[in-house]
Design a protein around this motif. Sequence first.
Motif, PDB file in Angstrom:
ATOM      1  N   PHE A  73     -59.050  23.842 -28.681  1.00  0.00           N
ATOM      2  CA  PHE A  73     -58.830  25.175 -28.129  1.00  0.00           C
ATOM      3  C   PHE A  73     -59.246  25.214 -26.666  1.00  0.00           C
ATOM      4  O   PHE A  73     -58.531  25.734 -25.805  1.00  0.00           O
ATOM      5  N   ILE A  92     -56.645  23.520 -24.586  1.00  0.00           N
ATOM      6  CA  ILE A  92     -55.458  24.353 -24.357  1.00  0.00           C
ATOM      7  C   ILE A  92     -55.702  25.339 -23.225  1.00  0.00           C
ATOM      8  O   ILE A  92     -54.874  25.499 -22.322  1.00  0.00           O
ATOM      9  N   ILE A 143     -53.597  25.722 -19.728  1.00  0.00           N
ATOM     10  CA  ILE A 143     -52.909  26.935 -19.264  1.00  0.00           C
ATOM     11  C   ILE A 143     -53.380  27.281 -17.863  1.00  0.00           C
ATOM     12  O   ILE A 143     -52.587  27.572 -16.961  1.00  0.00           O
ATOM     13  N   ILE A 165     -51.861  24.940 -15.226  1.00  0.00           N
ATOM     14  CA  ILE A 165     -50.428  25.167 -14.994  1.00  0.00           C
ATOM     15  C   ILE A 165     -50.232  26.379 -14.095  1.00  0.00           C
ATOM     16  O   ILE A 165     -49.527  26.328 -13.086  1.00  0.00           O
ATOM     17  N   VAL A 166     -50.907  27.481 -14.468  1.00  0.00           N
ATOM     18  CA  VAL A 166     -50.730  28.701 -13.681  1.00  0.00           C
ATOM     19  C   VAL A 166     -51.278  28.502 -12.266  1.00  0.00           C
ATOM     20  O   VAL A 166     -50.673  28.955 -11.290  1.00  0.00           O
ATOM     21  N   TRP A 216     -49.221  20.205 -19.396  1.00  0.00           N
ATOM     22  CA  TRP A 216     -48.134  20.558 -20.315  1.00  0.00           C
ATOM     23  C   TRP A 216     -48.297  19.852 -21.654  1.00  0.00           C
ATOM     24  O   TRP A 216     -48.037  20.437 -22.715  1.00  0.00           O
ATOM     25  N   VAL A 257     -50.928  21.710 -23.597  1.00  0.00           N
ATOM     26  CA  VAL A 257     -50.485  22.987 -24.128  1.00  0.00           C
ATOM     27  C   VAL A 257     -49.507  22.795 -25.294  1.00  0.00           C
ATOM     28  O   VAL A 257     -49.561  23.505 -26.294  1.00  0.00           O
ATOM     29  N   LEU A 258     -48.639  21.807 -25.189  1.00  0.00           N
ATOM     30  CA  LEU A 258     -47.592  21.669 -26.204  1.00  0.00           C
ATOM     31  C   LEU A 258     -48.035  20.864 -27.416  1.00  0.00           C
ATOM     32  O   LEU A 258     -47.484  21.034 -28.501  1.00  0.00           O
ATOM     33  N   PRO A 302     -51.829  22.458 -30.193  1.00  0.00           N
ATOM     34  CA  PRO A 302     -51.757  23.373 -31.340  1.00  0.00           C
ATOM     35  C   PRO A 302     -51.362  22.677 -32.631  1.00  0.00           C
ATOM     36  O   PRO A 302     -51.807  23.075 -33.712  1.00  0.00           O
ATOM     37  N   ILE A 303     -50.558  21.623 -32.543  1.00  0.00           N
ATOM     38  CA  ILE A 303     -50.113  20.950 -33.766  1.00  0.00           C
ATOM     39  C   ILE A 303     -51.301  20.308 -34.482  1.00  0.00           C
ATOM     40  O   ILE A 303     -51.453  20.426 -35.688  1.00  0.00           O
ATOM     41  N   TYR A 335     -44.210  11.995 -25.875  1.00  0.00           N
ATOM     42  CA  TYR A 335     -44.227  12.975 -26.958  1.00  0.00           C
ATOM     43  C   TYR A 335     -43.484  12.451 -28.202  1.00  0.00           C
ATOM     44  O   TYR A 335     -43.693  12.916 -29.312  1.00  0.00           O
ATOM     45  N   MET A 339     -47.724  34.870 -16.793  1.00  0.00           N
ATOM     46  CA  MET A 339     -47.299  33.492 -17.025  1.00  0.00           C
ATOM     47  C   MET A 339     -48.282  32.792 -17.972  1.00  0.00           C
ATOM     48  O   MET A 339     -47.884  32.137 -18.938  1.00  0.00           O
ATOM     49  N   THR A 382     -48.217  28.322 -27.307  1.00  0.00           N
ATOM     50  CA  THR A 382     -49.121  27.500 -28.125  1.00  0.00           C
ATOM     51  C   THR A 382     -49.303  28.125 -29.502  1.00  0.00           C
ATOM     52  O   THR A 382     -49.420  27.421 -30.497  1.00  0.00           O
ATOM     53  N   LEU A 427     -48.630  26.503 -33.127  1.00  0.00           N
ATOM     54  CA  LEU A 427     -49.628  26.511 -34.199  1.00  0.00           C
ATOM     55  C   LEU A 427     -48.962  26.872 -35.522  1.00  0.00           C
ATOM     56  O   LEU A 427     -49.082  26.166 -36.516  1.00  0.00           O
TER      57      LEU A 427
END
Lengths: 538, 204
Positions: A172, A175, A179, A182-183, A210, A213-214, A217-218, A301, B18, B26, B30
């Motif tokens: 977490f 992530i 974020i 990136i911003v 990236w 972030v991508l 979560p998995i 990926y 953004m 995300t 999940l």
Amino acid sequence: MSKNEKYSHESYLEYQGKYKGIWGWLFSTDHKRIGLLYLYSIAFFFVVAAILGLLIRIELIAPGPTIMDAQTYNGLFTVHGIIMIFIVVIPGLGAVFGNFFLPIMIGAKDVAFPRLNLLSWYIFILGAILAVASQFAGGGAPDTGWTFYVPYSSTSSTNVIFALTAAFILGFSSILTGINFIVTIHRLRAPGMGWFKMPLFPWSLYATAWIQVLATPIVGITLLMVIAERVLQIGFFDPALGGDPLLFQHLFWIYSHPAVYIMILPAMGVVTEIFPTFSQKPVFGYGAIVISSIAIAAVGYFVWGHHMFTTGISYWSRWFFSFLTFIVAIPSAIKVFNWISTMYGGSIDLKTPLLYAISFIFLFMIGGFTGLTLGALATNVHLHDTSFVVAHFHYIIFGGMGFAFFAGIHYWYPKMYGRMYNIKLANIAWGVLFTGFNVLYFPLFIIGIQGMPRRYFDYLEQFHTGHFISTIGAIILIIGIFMMLFNLIYYRHRGAVAPSNPWKGVTLEWQIESPPTHENFEEIPEIKTPPYLFKKES
Amino acid sequence: MTQTANHAHPTDNEGGKMGMWIFLFTELFLFGGLFLVYAVFRAKYSDDFHKAAYELDALIGTLNTVILLVSSMTVAMSITAIQKGSKKLAIKLLLTTIFLAIVFMVNKYFEWHHKFDIKVYPGSEVLQNLERGELLFFGLYYMMTGLHALHVIIGMILLVICIFKIKSGHIISNRYLLLENSGLYWHLVDLIWIFLFPLLYLLT
């Protein structure tokens, strides 16, 4: 700071904000202070896990039990893996140097969400404490390995839930940092800094963010499913309850293979900063490096299946994953050629950061080529789950990410603290580290090919020599690490005052004071030229 | 955490939004993991899933879908209200949203309670004796709706914070990023339910 020397400016280290003393650090939203908070916590956990690693090696110095029993050994390699992977290597470069230098290098005063940044550190610490607690609390240290393979992880009586929760929480934090970066890169680049005028370390952080972030979560949901399986007996992965253990491996590696690129991309970014500076020459093939970073992130990926060649997945999926694994080698190799071409014809200044950066290439190449050996279908079957794999990923992760981290700390140390370390001692420490590293891991390739399985507590007499040499290497390596740490800590207050640009670098961080002021820039700079333009010395 | 994000640069609305969008992606990933597992097991045990889905009460499910859709509308209306400078209306609409969320949760409670009464809960004997596919269906049902309910609760907390911020004047007609981001989060909660509802209740 010694009495007679003072900086002419007030640096971020002395800056008095709303809170005083230690609170000025714990509640600081300054990206530089948060970077240092990460640095200290990660360094602490690195030393802890390195000592666990040393204990593993000492245990393996001779066949049979040496200093611990088998169950303790299982716990040690699991916790060593969890701490190193989730606390040290994955966040490492991004959280420390990314936080400290990303805003400076793109000409910003801070990251886009400073408070979120601090929150990420607290989440990180919470996860880290849980991970360490799993070693001591209740049912004993988790013994599943850092990969948490089911069905064993859903039945083992040890503290697996602690470790799973820790990994989830650390994800977490990862992530949120992703974020934020990136911003930051999208919104806060200095005026005039187009995408292709951005230095390459920020580019590598962008590609990394990236993936963070991508992919994260998995693994988050996967770990939650294992927790649910343990607590509620929902049999997602348990064949007895109708589940499928292979499904876990797929979901786990969908994250955990890209995680390798979360580790290595910023490492590549760091050395890409070092080569031009110490060659006094523009980086060779800027565009190729940018595109290869993104290509690695994108293709990386889709290669997770190469961890599962021996699990009985179909021929075509094995073929496909193997093919893509080979594809990833191309952008990686492009980068290696770029670094070497950058040095070619430059005026090379062989200081400590460059030594680490060059050894990064050397170790990364060995790690990369053995990676291809493992990515090929036929050899994989022979080498799967042997100590060859252990040697391979230590060459990539420690030899790659670790050495890049050391390169980075020696490169940016004068900027971060405004002091110089002892370069001679740093070079000696590098020599010891580099020797120790190779003596430690290279024998594992050989006994791996001969059939030494990984993670085993005991082994046959024929592997004794290899293990013995390897343990000697581990001791040399630890000595090197402590020499390096001593140098960095001792000269933190006693070293000579560093000028603002000791290495004659040209990226933005070298244009401001050492150490930087709280605001980084008095005035946000306007960027008119591409990065890495070195003036010819007359 | 979004709320922390918003205050950092109250002027950079674009950046704040953004960040929120990326965060929502995300969240989708999940749940995406669970949808993937659902797809795998649905393909493997389609008959069992078929049978188990009959056990769910489609009426409560439909009711909850309507409730969430309406609540999504009221939250969007509250943003419009704040843009037009009408604080009172915005607060009323947010309260309506929270009320609808509570109704959703009460429905959920009765639904789960009923399941528990007939001993269909993870680890129960009744469940262990069912077909493997049915067992997995209920496992997924509890995991997915449970995780979704957790998001409903987080969303409600965010909306409550928004109400206080409107009252204290931190959210005004030209600065309403927190409300907008909370609204986005609420739409995500709604969106995920839109997928959960047919997958669990309707595909029989």
